[in-house]
Design a protein around this motif. Structure first.
Motif, PDB file in Angstrom:
ATOM      1  N   UNK A  51      94.076  60.412  36.410  1.00  0.00           N
ATOM      2  CA  UNK A  51      94.848  60.216  35.179  1.00  0.00           C
ATOM      3  C   UNK A  51      94.558  58.851  34.562  1.00  0.00           C
ATOM      4  N   UNK A  52      94.460  57.848  35.390  1.00  0.00           N
ATOM      5  CA  UNK A  52      94.171  56.494  34.900  1.00  0.00           C
ATOM      6  C   UNK A  52      92.773  56.408  34.319  1.00  0.00           C
ATOM      7  N   UNK A  53      91.824  57.006  34.988  1.00  0.00           N
ATOM      8  CA  UNK A  53      90.442  56.978  34.509  1.00  0.00           C
ATOM      9  C   UNK A  53      90.316  57.709  33.184  1.00  0.00           C
ATOM     10  N   UNK A  54      91.012  58.858  33.098  1.00  0.00           N
ATOM     11  CA  UNK A  54      90.958  59.624  31.845  1.00  0.00           C
ATOM     12  C   UNK A  54      91.576  58.802  30.706  1.00  0.00           C
ATOM     13  N   UNK A  55      92.708  58.150  30.972  1.00  0.00           N
ATOM     14  CA  UNK A  55      93.362  57.327  29.952  1.00  0.00           C
ATOM     15  C   UNK A  55      92.434  56.200  29.485  1.00  0.00           C
ATOM     16  N   UNK A  56      91.862  55.501  30.444  1.00  0.00           N
ATOM     17  CA  UNK A  56      90.983  54.386  30.086  1.00  0.00           C
ATOM     18  C   UNK A  56      89.774  54.862  29.299  1.00  0.00           C
ATOM     19  N   UNK A  57      89.233  56.004  29.705  1.00  0.00           N
ATOM     20  CA  UNK A  57      88.041  56.512  29.006  1.00  0.00           C
ATOM     21  C   UNK A  57      88.393  56.911  27.583  1.00  0.00           C
ATOM     22  N   UNK A  58      89.479  57.650  27.406  1.00  0.00           N
ATOM     23  CA  UNK A  58      89.870  58.099  26.082  1.00  0.00           C
ATOM     24  C   UNK A  58      90.344  56.924  25.207  1.00  0.00           C
ATOM     25  N   UNK A  59      91.062  56.025  25.844  1.00  0.00           N
ATOM     26  CA  UNK A  59      91.523  54.839  25.100  1.00  0.00           C
ATOM     27  C   UNK A  59      90.328  54.040  24.592  1.00  0.00           C
ATOM     28  N   UNK A  94      96.373  59.514  23.966  1.00  0.00           N
ATOM     29  CA  UNK A  94      95.651  58.357  24.518  1.00  0.00           C
ATOM     30  C   UNK A  94      94.470  57.975  23.629  1.00  0.00           C
ATOM     31  N   UNK A  95      93.777  58.986  23.148  1.00  0.00           N
ATOM     32  CA  UNK A  95      92.640  58.737  22.263  1.00  0.00           C
ATOM     33  C   UNK A  95      93.103  58.066  20.965  1.00  0.00           C
ATOM     34  N   UNK A  96      94.194  58.603  20.388  1.00  0.00           N
ATOM     35  CA  UNK A  96      94.701  58.041  19.141  1.00  0.00           C
ATOM     36  C   UNK A  96      95.277  56.639  19.329  1.00  0.00           C
ATOM     37  N   UNK A  97      95.821  56.399  20.516  1.00  0.00           N
ATOM     38  CA  UNK A  97      96.316  55.054  20.805  1.00  0.00           C
ATOM     39  C   UNK A  97      95.174  54.050  20.764  1.00  0.00           C
ATOM     40  N   UNK A  98      94.078  54.371  21.439  1.00  0.00           N
ATOM     41  CA  UNK A  98      92.915  53.483  21.409  1.00  0.00           C
ATOM     42  C   UNK A  98      92.344  53.345  20.007  1.00  0.00           C
ATOM     43  N   UNK A  99      92.328  54.464  19.286  1.00  0.00           N
ATOM     44  CA  UNK A  99      91.789  54.443  17.918  1.00  0.00           C
ATOM     45  C   UNK A  99      92.619  53.516  17.028  1.00  0.00           C
ATOM     46  N   UNK A 100      93.928  53.632  17.153  1.00  0.00           N
ATOM     47  CA  UNK A 100      94.809  52.812  16.297  1.00  0.00           C
ATOM     48  C   UNK A 100      94.613  51.321  16.566  1.00  0.00           C
ATOM     49  N   UNK A 101      94.568  50.989  17.851  1.00  0.00           N
ATOM     50  CA  UNK A 101      94.350  49.583  18.206  1.00  0.00           C
ATOM     51  C   UNK A 101      92.986  49.111  17.721  1.00  0.00           C
ATOM     52  N   UNK A 102      91.967  49.935  17.933  1.00  0.00           N
ATOM     53  CA  UNK A 102      90.616  49.565  17.508  1.00  0.00           C
ATOM     54  C   UNK A 102      90.510  49.446  15.997  1.00  0.00           C
ATOM     55  N   UNK A 103      91.193  50.368  15.299  1.00  0.00           N
ATOM     56  CA  UNK A 103      91.135  50.329  13.831  1.00  0.00           C
ATOM     57  C   UNK A 103      91.704  49.011  13.296  1.00  0.00           C
ATOM     58  N   UNK A 104      92.869  48.632  13.829  1.00  0.00           N
ATOM     59  CA  UNK A 104      93.483  47.373  13.388  1.00  0.00           C
ATOM     60  C   UNK A 104      92.603  46.178  13.731  1.00  0.00           C
ATOM     61  N   UNK A 105      91.982  46.260  14.907  1.00  0.00           N
ATOM     62  CA  UNK A 105      91.089  45.167  15.314  1.00  0.00           C
ATOM     63  C   UNK A 105      89.885  45.075  14.397  1.00  0.00           C
TER      64      UNK A 105
END
Length: 400
Positions: A51-59, A94-105
């Motif tokens: 679960x952690x690996x999947x989260x990190x990968x998708x994030x 999880x994917x959208x969470x990473x996307x949102x953070x990356x987009x703002x960055x």
């Protein structure tokens, strides 16, 4: 299509509450641990790790996609129709969470680059404007509205106008700085630049330049003052006494004036003796109150050096005695009052002698003429008488 719309709505909600999603992930992970009854270490560790690996990968995947879209300001452009659809609901979050953070960055990075570029252009324009402003100020051709350069960006032109204005303000301030520095130099020995002028090199140098000019003028005034005092002391033939506490250059000025005073006194006394030779036929020492032997020596030397007084007297007398001659003192003596007075005196004596001589000659001639006239008249009368007697005698003789 319906699923894609749902995912987009989820993404928008994640953008509004980034921290909430992270908190949900933490609660979710902790809940999994609490609700799972451990049986063996191996049986519980494996799902957590996956679960952690999947989260990190998708994030991370979402973060990279969001970073690109945020940098380009094109939201969700990196998503394909299947990239999110094929993911389970939790994994999509999880994917959208990473996307949102990356987009703002990415969006922030782009903004920083834009601001940095604008600042760079503004700084470059400001430097050029400042340089141009200084040149125009020196040439007295200041422009109230600096010309814009169409080939340059808006920020560059803003910077140019700002720099130009700064240059004009600095040069105006530099003029005042030079004046204030000059006034300080007239009053003080130590340089003390106010904070108003020390911050900029141009105003600082202007203040220093004004101070140096003021100091120099102040020094020149003091040198002139003490040289004059030394002159009076030397002219009075006193012993030199330099005032205490003078700077070396001022003490030197006093000494210089003292020597000049002594030399001038010698010249004046020598000249007095020289002129005395025009007014006096015999040498006579100065009055008894002149006790300094140097005065007597200089006066006598001046008197003895006058070799023109005697010939000039004779010339003046001869010129006055000669009939028809006008008084004509040599040019080099016309500014010498003693020589002029002497020449006039002997010219008049010559005129008087000439008139007296002429009168005497006229008198003698008149006497001679009178005597000759009387004698001639006497002779004529005598001849007439003799003729008359002869005639009378002849008549008498005939009558007999």
């Amino acid at each position: 299509m319906k699923k894609l719309t749902i995912l987009i709505l989820i993404g928008l909600s994640l953008c509004m509450s980034h921290q909430l999603l992270i908190a949900r992930y933490v609660v979710y992970a902790e809940g999994k641990k609490e609700t799972t009854t451990p049986t063996t270490p191996d049986s519980i560790q494996q799902p957590e790790t996956n679960s952690k690996e999947i989260f990190e990968r998708l994030y991370h995947e979402g973060y990279e996609l969001g970073l690109v879209d945020g940098y380009n300001s094109k939201k969700y452009e990196s998503f394909s129709n299947d990239s999110i659809v094929n993911q389970p609901s939790q994994e999509s979050q999880w994917l959208m969470l990473g996307y949102t953070v990356g987009y703002e960055k990415g969006k922030g990075q782009k903004q920083e680059e834009i601001l940095a570029q604008q600042e760079k252009e503004r700084t470059a324009g400001e430097q050029e404007g400042y340089k141009k402003g200084l040149e125009d100020y020196k040439q007295a051709s200041i422009s109230s509205k600096p010309l814009q350069t169409p080939a340059k960006s808006t920020e560059w032109n803003k910077g140019f106008a700002h720099g130009y204005k700064q240059a004009v303000e600095i040069m105006d301030l530099a003029i005042k700085a030079k004046e204030d520095g000059y006034n300080q130099g007239l009053e003080l020995d130590m340089l003390n630049i106010p904070d108003l002028y020390s911050a900029d090199e141009i105003t600082r140098k202007a203040y220093e330049e004004g101070f140096d000019i003021g100091q120099n003028k102040r020094t020149q005034k003091l040198k002139a003052k003490y040289e004059k005092e030394g002159f009076h002391q030397g002219y009075a033939l006193q012993d030199m006494f330099t005032p205490q506490g003078l700077a070396p250059e001022l003490a030197e000025a006093f000494k210089k004036g003292f020597i000049k005073g002594e030399n001038q006194k010698e010249k004046d006394t020598y000249k007095q003796g020289f002129n005395f030779a025009f007014t006096s036929l015999k040498y006579k020492e100065p009055a008894n109150d002149q006790v300094d032997t140097r005065l007597i020596q200089w006066f006598k030397e001046g008197y003895q050096s006058n070799k023109v007084a005697s010939p000039l007297r004779k010339e003046a007398y001869r010129s006055g005695w000669s009939i028809g001659n006008k008084m004509d003192l040599p040019t080099k003596y016309k500014e010498n009052k003693a020589a002029v007075d002497m020449y006039k005196k002997y010219y008049k004596l010559g005129q008087q002698k000439q008139k007296k001589t002429a009168f005497e000659i006229s008198t003698i001639l008149l006497v001679i003429i009178s005597v000759v006239g009387i004698y001639t008249l006497f002779r004529r009368n005598k001849d007439i008488n003799q003729g008359s007697n002869i005639e009378i005698y002849g008549i008498e003789k005939t009558a007999k």
